[in-house]
Design an enzyme around this catalytic site. Structure first.
Site, PDB file in Angstrom:
ATOM      1  N   GLN A  84     -37.012  16.983 -20.478  1.00  0.00           N
ATOM      2  CA  GLN A  84     -35.693  16.849 -20.812  1.00  0.00           C
ATOM      3  C   GLN A  84     -34.819  17.465 -19.650  1.00  0.00           C
ATOM      4  O   GLN A  84     -33.620  16.960 -19.418  1.00  0.00           O
ATOM      5  CB  GLN A  84     -35.369  17.891 -22.290  1.00  0.00           C
ATOM      6  CG  GLN A  84     -33.806  17.284 -22.507  1.00  0.00           C
ATOM      7  CD  GLN A  84     -33.596  17.889 -23.862  1.00  0.00           C
ATOM      8  OE1 GLN A  84     -34.501  18.816 -24.223  1.00  0.00           O
ATOM      9  NE2 GLN A  84     -32.260  17.607 -24.225  1.00  0.00           N
ATOM     10  N   GLY A 129     -29.130  17.171 -38.027  1.00  0.00           N
ATOM     11  CA  GLY A 129     -28.505  16.353 -36.746  1.00  0.00           C
ATOM     12  C   GLY A 129     -29.417  15.240 -36.260  1.00  0.00           C
ATOM     13  O   GLY A 129     -30.545  15.721 -35.983  1.00  0.00           O
ATOM     14  N   CYS A 189     -29.143  24.027 -22.896  1.00  0.00           N
ATOM     15  CA  CYS A 189     -29.095  25.296 -23.938  1.00  0.00           C
ATOM     16  C   CYS A 189     -30.079  26.507 -23.267  1.00  0.00           C
ATOM     17  O   CYS A 189     -29.880  27.583 -23.881  1.00  0.00           O
ATOM     18  CB  CYS A 189     -30.139  24.466 -25.164  1.00  0.00           C
ATOM     19  SG  CYS A 189     -31.621  23.938 -24.776  1.00  0.00           S
ATOM     20  N   ASN A 190     -30.710  26.293 -22.471  1.00  0.00           N
ATOM     21  CA  ASN A 190     -31.528  27.370 -21.942  1.00  0.00           C
ATOM     22  C   ASN A 190     -31.160  28.131 -20.583  1.00  0.00           C
ATOM     23  O   ASN A 190     -31.654  29.009 -20.079  1.00  0.00           O
ATOM     24  CB  ASN A 190     -32.971  27.217 -21.455  1.00  0.00           C
ATOM     25  CG  ASN A 190     -33.728  26.845 -22.725  1.00  0.00           C
ATOM     26  OD1 ASN A 190     -33.517  27.422 -23.564  1.00  0.00           O
ATOM     27  ND2 ASN A 190     -34.819  25.910 -22.714  1.00  0.00           N
ATOM     28  N   GLN A 214     -31.464  16.080 -17.422  1.00  0.00           N
ATOM     29  CA  GLN A 214     -30.321  16.851 -17.493  1.00  0.00           C
ATOM     30  C   GLN A 214     -29.892  16.963 -15.964  1.00  0.00           C
ATOM     31  O   GLN A 214     -28.719  16.906 -15.383  1.00  0.00           O
ATOM     32  CB  GLN A 214     -30.355  18.193 -17.967  1.00  0.00           C
ATOM     33  CG  GLN A 214     -30.662  17.993 -19.536  1.00  0.00           C
ATOM     34  CD  GLN A 214     -31.084  19.307 -20.189  1.00  0.00           C
ATOM     35  OE1 GLN A 214     -31.963  19.973 -19.509  1.00  0.00           O
ATOM     36  NE2 GLN A 214     -30.847  19.310 -21.366  1.00  0.00           N
TER      37      GLN A 214
END
Length: 544
Positions: A209, A284, A143-144, A213
């Site tokens: 996180q 979610g 996402c970043n 990844q």
């Protein structure tokens, strides 16, 4: 059939040095300073012994090269390519390059167009490695950030091809991508990935996180053609670095993920007296949603509503969170739940917005006790909440880019922790560079052994022919063993001086000098042979 063009439009790098050891230079190294002049940050170039240089890329279309075009279908294609680019290909080894766009320089609108789902990473690797100047590839898409790591036969041509590929897959013109991208080569690319894995390049320092990844990149890449020895070794070493940094420093203390930063941001906007009573809604229940719930609980929230497609994941979270009242609601009840919530956290995989201005404008206002504004904290890419929701006077939207506010709140402490981690990264970068440099000697080792074996076999055949046909097998075997033993003893010394595993005091430069000396003495000349092999493989690949 595709052809390799001898001309291309490239980018000119403009280096703007900062004083070694200055606060701006150190901050730039850690990724905390993002200053743009005539372009965007390319990264921090580091030399052994410390210090760094912050560089920017200015994208200018350069004049086409006068080098002749390479037509792979012609009989002399290989010779044309070698003649037009002999310096570039034979004097430099393949380069590790990272072409990236991250949260530090690139708006979320662009990142979401570039995002590649994990299931498509193998396809992306295959397509990248089908490019004429790319040997290996990996994709790190979160996402970043969107970062492409490649091993390129030519830095400039490889970058040009990857940029065109990124433009084609995202629909964003190359000229626009150039305004936001950063380029890093070899040691700088290695150092960058190690910083990423350690959490130094994240919005929240030390967030865990990103390490998961990076691990996933290796897991997905296993068995994929193109996820080769250099790239695989780089990412595996990055995992080691990430683990070591988190073990040996306290970098993971405090807010260490996008989810925890999202919770902190929401609580910064809500009066402290209402932190426990504010009505929290999480849309979610995937990995990110679960982390949001955990961080809400850690901040004292004991009651919340979770909207999800199915109740299964929510039930599992409820079972794990003892003493917390987690109410499940299906997607069909989402708007009703939003109307009853003070803060809404969204983390779904929806590719289109769940909330736009027209969905939010008719919702009842929230109490002034919680600030009078309904907060939407969107940590999804692509975004779940449209920016147009900010036009509603009773609502405010925050996306992943807005989490910088949380990060800045504790900047000095992050800098101190980053310095501790950077010392580890510098050490590990040297180790990886040593491993990669040692790979250069492998072709020479193989060629020297093959050269010696050819001589041994030829001389053995001469000897045995002179001894006649009636030689006993035992004698033949003894003579063969003798010749092997002599060759192995003679090669032992040279082979030891071609290996650089850190077990002795030999430096990398000494090892490489030994390699070049042996190449000259025995006429091995690995560079041209390797070039021919690489280009021929590319031509054959294109022709299939």
């Amino acid at each position: 059939m595709a052809a390799v063009s001898g001309s291309f439009a490239g980018s000119k790098l403009v280096a703007l040095p900062l004083p070694k050891g200055s606060p701006a230079a150190r901050a730039a190294c850690f990724g905390f300073s993002r200053v743009g002049v005539a372009g965007k940050r390319t990264g921090c170039s580091r030399r052994r012994g410390g210090g760094c240089r912050l560089s920017y890329v200015r994208c200018e279309v350069s004049a086409a090269s006068d080098a002749p075009a390479f037509d792979a279908s012609s009989a002399s294609a290989l010779e044309q390519l070698k003649a037009s680019a002999v310096d570039r290909y034979t004097k430099e080894r393949s380069s590790i390059v990272v072409i990236g766009l991250s949260v530090h320089t690139t708006p979320v609108e662009m990142r979401e167009k570039l995002a590649i789902p994990e299931a498509e990473w193998p396809r992306a690797i295959a397509e990248l490695c089908n490019l004429n100047h790319i040997e290996e590839a990996a994709v790190l898409s979160t996402c970043n950030r969107m970062e492409i790591y490649v091993v390129a036969l030519s830095q400039h041509r490889g970058v040009k091809e990857v940029m065109e590929w990124m433009s084609k897959t995202s629909g964003i013109p190359v000229s626009e991508l150039c305004q936001y991208r950063f380029l890093l080569y070899n040691g700088d690319a290695t150092h960058h990935l190690f910083e990423v894995s350690a959490g130094l390049d994240s919005l929240v320092l030390g967030e865990g996180q990103i390490l998961a990844q990076v691990k996933q990149v290796v897991k997905v890449g296993q068995g994929v053609n193109g996820f080769g020895r250099n790239i695989s070794g780089l990412f595996k070493h990055a995992i080691t670095v990430g683990k070591r940094v988190r073990t040996e420093t306290n970098i993971a203390s405090g807010a260490v993920s996008v989810s925890s930063a999202a919770v902190e941001l929401a609580l910064m906007k809500i009066p402290e007296s209402s932190h426990v009573t504010a009505r929290m809604l999480v849309i979610g229940a995937g990995k990110m949603g679960k982390l949001v719930i955990k961080h809400l609980v850690a901040k004292g929230c004991t009651k919340m509503v979770v909207v999800n497609r199915s109740e299964e994941k929510v039930a599992a979270i409820r079972e794990e969170m003892n003493g917390v009242d987690i109410i499940y609601e299906p997607l069909s009840e989402m708007m009703r739940c939003v109307a009853e919530a003070d803060a809404v956290f969204t983390s779904t995989s929806s590719e289109s917005p769940l909330f736009l201005k027209e969905h939010v404008s008719s919702l009842p206002p929230v109490s002034t006790e919680v600030g009078g504004l309904r907060l939407f904290v969107d940590i999804s890419v692509p975004r779940n909440v449209g920016s147009c929701v900010n036009e509603v006077s009773t609502a405010r939207v925050y996306n992943v880019d807005d989490l910088k506010e949380v990060v800045e709140a504790n900047k000095e402490d992050r800098l101190r922790k980053a310095r501790e981690a950077l010392a580890i990264i510098d050490e590990e970068s040297k180790q990886f560079e040593a491993w990669r440099d040692s790979l250069e000697t492998v072709p020479t080792i193989k060629k020297l052994r093959a050269y010696a074996e050819r001589i041994r076999v030829a001389e053995l055949d001469k000897c045995l022919s002179k001894m006649g046909d009636e030689i006993p097998k035992k004698t033949r075997r003894a003579v063969d063993d003798l010749s092997r033993g002599i060759v192995n003893r003679l090669l032992h010394g040279p082979m030891q001086h071609l290996r650089c595993d850190g077990s002795d005091g030999r430096t990398l430069s000494e090892t490489l000098e030994n390699m070049h000396a042996l190449n000259r003495m025995f006429g091995l000349e690995t560079d041209i042979a390797l070039l021919e092999e690489k280009i021929r493989a590319k031509v054959e690949q294109i022709q299939k």
